[in-house]
Design a protein around this motif. Structure first.
Motif, PDB file in Angstrom:
ATOM      1  N   GLU A 201      59.733 -55.796 -18.640  1.00 42.65           N
ATOM      2  CA  GLU A 201      60.978 -55.664 -17.899  1.00 42.65           C
ATOM      3  C   GLU A 201      61.607 -57.045 -17.745  1.00 42.65           C
ATOM      4  O   GLU A 201      60.920 -58.070 -17.911  1.00 42.65           O
ATOM      5  N   PRO A 202      62.913 -57.091 -17.429  1.00 44.99           N
ATOM      6  CA  PRO A 202      63.541 -58.413 -17.256  1.00 44.99           C
ATOM      7  C   PRO A 202      62.846 -59.290 -16.223  1.00 44.99           C
ATOM      8  O   PRO A 202      62.800 -60.517 -16.376  1.00 44.99           O
ATOM      9  N   ASP A 204      59.728 -59.562 -15.710  1.00 41.34           N
ATOM     10  CA  ASP A 204      58.564 -60.192 -16.343  1.00 41.34           C
ATOM     11  C   ASP A 204      58.975 -61.430 -17.138  1.00 41.34           C
ATOM     12  O   ASP A 204      58.259 -62.440 -17.141  1.00 41.34           O
ATOM     13  N   LEU A 205      60.122 -61.362 -17.813  1.00 38.76           N
ATOM     14  CA  LEU A 205      60.592 -62.518 -18.572  1.00 38.76           C
ATOM     15  C   LEU A 205      61.031 -63.650 -17.648  1.00 38.76           C
ATOM     16  O   LEU A 205      60.887 -64.832 -17.990  1.00 38.76           O
ATOM     17  N   VAL A 206      61.560 -63.304 -16.485  1.00 44.86           N
ATOM     18  CA  VAL A 206      61.909 -64.338 -15.508  1.00 44.86           C
ATOM     19  C   VAL A 206      60.642 -65.027 -15.006  1.00 44.86           C
ATOM     20  O   VAL A 206      60.591 -66.260 -14.871  1.00 44.86           O
ATOM     21  N   PRO A 212      67.262 -66.191 -14.744  1.00 46.15           N
ATOM     22  CA  PRO A 212      67.851 -64.834 -14.681  1.00 46.15           C
ATOM     23  C   PRO A 212      69.177 -64.725 -15.419  1.00 46.15           C
ATOM     24  O   PRO A 212      69.481 -63.665 -16.000  1.00 46.15           O
ATOM     25  N   ILE A 215      68.461 -64.063 -19.126  1.00 40.53           N
ATOM     26  CA  ILE A 215      67.929 -62.729 -19.415  1.00 40.53           C
ATOM     27  C   ILE A 215      68.995 -61.661 -19.235  1.00 40.53           C
ATOM     28  O   ILE A 215      69.020 -60.658 -19.955  1.00 40.53           O
ATOM     29  N   SER A 216      69.908 -61.851 -18.280  1.00 40.16           N
ATOM     30  CA  SER A 216      70.940 -60.837 -18.042  1.00 40.16           C
ATOM     31  C   SER A 216      71.902 -60.705 -19.202  1.00 40.16           C
ATOM     32  O   SER A 216      72.607 -59.697 -19.304  1.00 40.16           O
ATOM     33  N   ARG A 217      71.952 -61.682 -20.082  1.00 38.02           N
ATOM     34  CA  ARG A 217      72.834 -61.607 -21.248  1.00 38.02           C
ATOM     35  C   ARG A 217      72.145 -61.009 -22.463  1.00 38.02           C
ATOM     36  O   ARG A 217      72.702 -61.026 -23.560  1.00 38.02           O
ATOM     37  N   LEU A 218      70.952 -60.489 -22.283  1.00 38.27           N
ATOM     38  CA  LEU A 218      70.232 -59.792 -23.349  1.00 38.27           C
ATOM     39  C   LEU A 218      70.158 -58.324 -22.977  1.00 38.27           C
ATOM     40  O   LEU A 218      69.276 -57.901 -22.217  1.00 38.27           O
ATOM     41  N   LEU A 221      65.939 -55.006 -24.846  1.00 38.82           N
ATOM     42  CA  LEU A 221      64.610 -55.604 -24.970  1.00 38.82           C
ATOM     43  C   LEU A 221      63.708 -54.617 -25.695  1.00 38.82           C
ATOM     44  O   LEU A 221      63.636 -53.448 -25.321  1.00 38.82           O
TER      45      LEU A 221
END
Length: 345
Positions: A201-202, A204-206, A212, A215-218, A221
């Motif tokens: 989930e986003p 987890d990448l943060v 953030p 990641i919000s511009r991807l 996933l």
């Protein structure tokens, strides 16, 4: 991943840039290429056409290398050469904006020596391309990939929760740290349910080290499943320029015919699947397997080489036949094919 993106490039007739973030991209204040170099190389791949570059593909590999090394930036005393600063620099480009690029090399092509005739009595000399080009990145497709070593541990800490009781789930221990299984509701006696990376989930990448805003511009996933032995078998034998065709041609230059039994191919694929590393592991296995034949066969009277499953397992050496023994060679290969157990896909 690079192979899949390259196929999209050829099928859709778009310009593509393949760039590795390590050590390719640094902060603008550091020595090396900055993020604007992505668009400059994309423009070069589009033959200096801004319209074609504005609809291209930028594939950035090893993006996990720009993750922040520490969860607390103030605690890290080392310079952030390829971490959070690069993420900040990529934000404006990925969200879609008019980017100004220095078209280095665009003016290197000298204009034609002859003038262009527009109407009788008037001649206009063509001008060189401008040194500055504006590219709209709104329609540029950005694809980011990487190995993300350690991301499964971040996901496991979020998914697997420890508790008390006979049937309660257990918290991850050191012995299960390298496992790819997830047991959110059952004890470790249950069967594996799924790959841990499928639950990313986003957040987890943060926690992994990305900011953030990045990641919000991807919007999408996804994870890639490891290649099965059946997939490796197709890579080994069916693709253009496969390893089997390469080694067959290599021995053919010396007038030697080499054959691999079906059981040998299956055993090679099983070894590559167990070793990991995907299709790249096939070449190392093939080089180790054919080291002796490649040394012994050229310049000798050997004309036929057979590799069986026993040879791959290290039980027996490769089988050789001299000139005029082709019938025995083919008979031995047919016998090996009859007792082939088959590949589990």
């Amino acid at each position: 991943m690079n192979y899949a993106v390259s196929n999209v490039d050829h099928r859709q007739d778009v310009s593509m840039l393949h760039l590795s973030t390590w050590p390719g991209i640094n902060n603008p204040s550091d020595v090396g290429d900055d993020v604007d170099m992505c668009l400059q190389r994309l423009l070069q791949a589009a033959n200096w056409d801004p319209y074609r570059a504005s609809m291209g593909i930028v594939y950035i590999d090893e993006v996990d290398k720009i993750a922040r090394k520490s969860s607390h930036p103030g605690m890290d005393s080392s310079r952030d050469v390829g971490g959070e600063g690069v993420q900040q620099s990529l934000l404006r480009m990925m969200e879609g904006a008019m980017m100004t690029v220095q078209a280095k090399g665009a003016a290197a092509e000298a204009p034609p020596t002859s003038d262009v005739l527009t109407r009788p009595g008037q001649r206009v000399t063509p001008q060189a391309r401008p040194d500055v080009v504006t590219i709209d990145t709104s329609n540029v497709l950005f694809i980011l990939s990487g190995a993300f070593v350690g991301l499964d541990s971040v996901i496991r800490k979020r998914v697997v929760k420890g508790s008390m009781g006979f049937t309660a789930p257990l918290a991850p221990s050191a012995s299960r740290e390298n496992s790819n299984t997830v047991t959110p509701f059952f004890t470790p006696n249950s069967n594996p349910l799924s790959n841990m990376l499928d639950l990313v989930e986003p957040a987890d990448l943060v926690a992994y080290g990305f900011i953030p805003e990045f990641i919000s511009r991807l919007p999408s996933l996804t994870t890639l499943a490891p290649l099965t032995p059946g997939d490796l078998r197709r890579v080994l034998t069916e693709v253009k320029g496969s390893l089997i065709s390469q080694y067959t041609a290599l021995f053919g230059y010396s007038g030697v015919e080499i054959r691999f039994s079906g059981g040998a191919l299956d055993e090679i694929c099983r070894k590559a699947a167990e070793r990991g590393g995907g299709a790249r592991g096939l070449r190392s296995i093939m080089e180790h397997l054919l080291l002796e034949p490649m040394y012994e066969v050229p310049g000798s009277n050997i004309r036929h080489v057979l590799v069986t499953a026993a040879v791959v397992k290290g039980i027996s050496p490769p089988f050789y036949w001299q000139k005029g023994e082709g019938a025995a060679f083919w008979a031995a290969w047919a016998e090996e094919e009859e007792k082939r157990p088959g590949l589990e896909i």
